[in-house]
Design an enzyme around this catalytic site. Structure first.
Site, PDB file in Angstrom:
ATOM      1  N   ASP A 161      -7.380  -1.493   3.703  1.00 39.88           N
ATOM      2  CA  ASP A 161      -6.447  -2.565   3.338  1.00 39.88           C
ATOM      3  C   ASP A 161      -6.832  -3.906   3.952  1.00 39.88           C
ATOM      4  OD1 ASP A 161      -4.718  -0.832   1.913  1.00 39.88           O
ATOM      5  OD2 ASP A 161      -3.857  -0.145   3.797  1.00 39.88           O
ATOM      6  N   ASP A 215      -1.921  -0.530   6.112  1.00 39.97           N
ATOM      7  CA  ASP A 215      -2.149  -0.037   7.473  1.00 39.97           C
ATOM      8  C   ASP A 215      -3.549   0.520   7.681  1.00 39.97           C
ATOM      9  OD1 ASP A 215      -1.982   2.377   6.062  1.00 39.97           O
ATOM     10  OD2 ASP A 215      -1.181   3.419   7.816  1.00 39.97           O
ATOM     11  N   ASP A 243       0.857  -1.169   0.000  1.00 41.81           N
ATOM     12  CA  ASP A 243       0.000   0.000   0.000  1.00 41.81           C
ATOM     13  C   ASP A 243       0.907   1.236   0.000  1.00 41.81           C
ATOM     14  OD1 ASP A 243      -2.372   1.604   0.346  1.00 41.81           O
ATOM     15  OD2 ASP A 243      -1.769   1.831   2.431  1.00 41.81           O
TER      16      ASP A 243
END
Length: 619
Positions: free
Chosen positions: A509, A505, A310
């Site tokens: 996600d 995080d 990410d």
């Protein structure tokens, strides 16, 4: 059966078998062979009874374990009068079980230390006094006193000028960390300096430490795929052992050869070496700030082929930072930052807080601003050192001052520009961006060295922003403007190339973390949902912790396989030697004793793993 009772039972069985073997040898040497056989039998029977009970429990669960071989060898040895061999096998089995229990206990110790450190109360400021209150009474906004040696009970920020914290139990960092006012404090950190005030930002139940404790408890209950593989094929090994023993007896007419074969085959190192090595690996990873939720994720982590990252809060810091200062009218960068930060003390906006932190980092002492007026989401006006100052978006500053050139041409993808005007004159721009984490290029190179073949970026940001942030990085692909379900689809698509690890995080996600073979969450500041969905949690806000985590997993798995291959190979050689009459039952038992102790001690090497991928670690 509790862990404590199980450990004590293993110790008691080891003591009985050791006493029986030594007592019988003493009687044999003093010329009392009949009494020696009775003592040997007495030492074997409790071990055999406990073993049979364990086998029955396994059979009720539909499992056939390799412990059956140990039970057969002891029973056959007693049946055919080879009581000394039975005593050696009993000592071998109880000793191996005790060593496994000891290794797991030692590996659990570092994790259990986390549980033991959980504070029960906290000291809270209340109406000019200090009250000792239960943790459940603390709410966000409470001001707590953290004395020297105290453990921070909740997540919060430093409310004193500074604090010196020992985060070694959480992150593995050996040196205490100095935090300035306003910086984040993880619950579970120990105050290594003078007492300081902590402003709580979360309740205890929602804090980092409480989440870590829950994850630790889950990590201690796992069983690795390799261990299940041993159970799955234990029936095959059992059949091979029984066939070989029966063949040796039938072809030679000597039942003692069958006893010798069974003795050498007891117990298979597969049931000892794998859990010892992998549980030890869990302990070592936790020491370096990588909490792996069990032996199954540890083994999967060792085989990762594709990594999906990410962007916000993972590849980048997730907080705005000043990346450059554009000055006008002869004013220096420090002066522009000074006026902006002094005025922004009136604002709680994240960009304002980042500007203030940057000024403090440069050693600026900020005066108290006067005549403050904040327009939410636009900017702030006021007086600093007798001068009228305007700080905010370029449009806001242009409207307040009438300076058309407040509109900046330095805007880049993914950046925010803050204009600063003093006494009606534009003095500069602060270019803010969610900066790439320091050491990212080195991290990617380290991942390549650890045989991660594909590395991708997956983000919901615009394409231009994603490309600007990742420019020059060694990535195989950049996927932008993704929704949570599209991230899941990306994970599933990449599985055709091998096991996939996803690192994130945010709450968005969490689905992708759950879908990946290994989900890794940034635990220091990440969302609770991502930590719950992940298989691995990085306890410190450093993405570089992936390197020691993966390396420890790979080396632990390699140690387990080495132990299994060596142990099984030696056992098979010994079994054929016994079948051809080259080993008596006692000699076979002693040989297998040496083999089992050797594989367990080899598996314990995982407790001493020191990752070589610590170079260049973020501080």
């Amino acid at each position: 059966m509790s862990v404590l009772f199980h450990d004590r039972l293993n110790l008691a069985l080891l003591g009985l078998s050791l006493f029986g073997l030594i007592g019988g040898l003493f009687l044999l040497l003093t010329g009392q062979p009949d009494f020696a056989k009775i003592v040997w039998t007495t030492g074997v029977l409790p071990v055999l009874a406990a073993l049979c009970l364990e086998i029955v429990r396994s059979l009720i669960k539909g499992e056939v374990g390799l412990d059956v071989v140990a039970a057969l060898s002891m029973s056959a040895a007693l049946l055919f009068g080879e009581t000394l061999a039975a005593a050696v096998v009993a000592l071998m089995y109880s000793g191996g079980t005790f060593l496994e229990s000891f290794a797991q206990g030692r590996a659990r110790r570092e994790m259990s230390d986390l549980l033991a450190r959980v504070p029960r109360t906290a000291t809270r400021h209340c109406n000019g006094a200090l009250d000792e209150v239960p943790l459940d009474d603390i709410v966000a906004g409470d001001l707590l006193l953290i004395r020297q040696g105290d453990v921070a009970p909740v997540d919060g920020t430093v409310d004193s000028p500074s604090a010196l914290l020992d985060q070694s139990a959480l992150t593995g960092e050996s040196m205490p960390v100095r935090l300035a006012k306003g910086q984040d404090v993880m619950s579970g950190s120990t105050n290594a300096g003078e007492a300081f005030d902590l402003r709580a930002t979360r309740r205890a139940a929602d804090s980092t430490y409480a989440g870590i404790v829950r994850l630790v408890e889950a990590a201690q209950e796992s069983k690795a795929p390799m261990a299940r593989l041993a159970d799955r094929y234990s029936l095959v090994f059992l059949i091979v052992t029984v066939v070989l023993a029966t063949a040796a007896w039938w072809l030679t007419g000597d039942p003692i050869r069958a006893v010798a074969v069974l003795v050498v085959a007891t117990p298979c190192p597969l049931i000892l070496a794998v859990p010892v090595a992998l549980v030890a690996g869990l302990s070592r990873a936790a020491h370096y700030g990588v909490l792996i939720k069990g032996a199954k994720p540890l083994e999967a982590l060792a085989r990762i082929n594709t990594l999906i990252l990410d962007k916000t809060g993972t590849l980048t810091d997730g907080r705005p930072q000043i990346v450059s200062i554009d000055t006008r009218g002869g004013m220096s960068e420090d002066e522009v930052l000074y006026f902006a930060a002094a005025l922004d003390q009136a604002s709680k906006h994240p960009i304002a807080q980042a500007i203030i932190a940057a000024a403090h980092a440069r050693g600026s002492t900020l005066p108290v601003p006067q005549n403050l007026v904040e327009t939410p989401g636009e900017g702030v006006t006021g007086t600093v050192d007798g001068l009228k100052v305007v700080v905010g978006g370029t449009g806001f500053v242009g409207a307040q001052t009438g300076v058309a050139e407040a509109q900046s041409s330095i805007v880049e993808a993914g950046s925010v520009v803050v204009a600063v005007a003093v006494d009606g004159q534009l003095v500069g721009h602060l270019v803010m961006a969610d900066a790439l984490r320091r050491g990212t290029a080195g991290l990617l190179a380290g991942l390549r060295r650890l045989r991660v073949r594909r590395i991708l970026l997956a983000t919901g940001d615009r394409r231009a922003v994603a490309e600007a942030v990742t420019k020059g990085l060694d990535l195989d692909a950049v996927r932008s403007e993704l929704t949570p379900d599209q991230k899941v689809l990306l994970v599933l698509t990449e599985r055709k190339n091998g096991p996939v690890m996803m690192v994130g995080d945010g709450v968005n996600d969490a689905p992708a973390l759950a879908a990946a073979d290994i989900g890794v969450a940034m635990g220091a500041r990440g969302a609770a949902a991502s930590a719950e969905a992940a298989d691995v949690v990085l306890l410190v806000d450093h993405l570089n912790r992936l390197l020691p985590g993966i390396e420890i997993a790979q080396r632990s798995r390699r140690i387990a396989i080495e132990s299994v291959v060596a142990g099984i190979g030696l056992s098979i050689v010994g079994m054929f030697a016994a079948a051809f009459g080259y080993l008596t039952p006692v000699q076979g038992a002693l040989l297998q004793e040496v083999i089992d102790v050797a594989v367990i001690l080899n598996a314990l090497r995982a407790l001493r793993i020191v990752p070589g991928q610590l170079d260049g670690q973020e501080e």
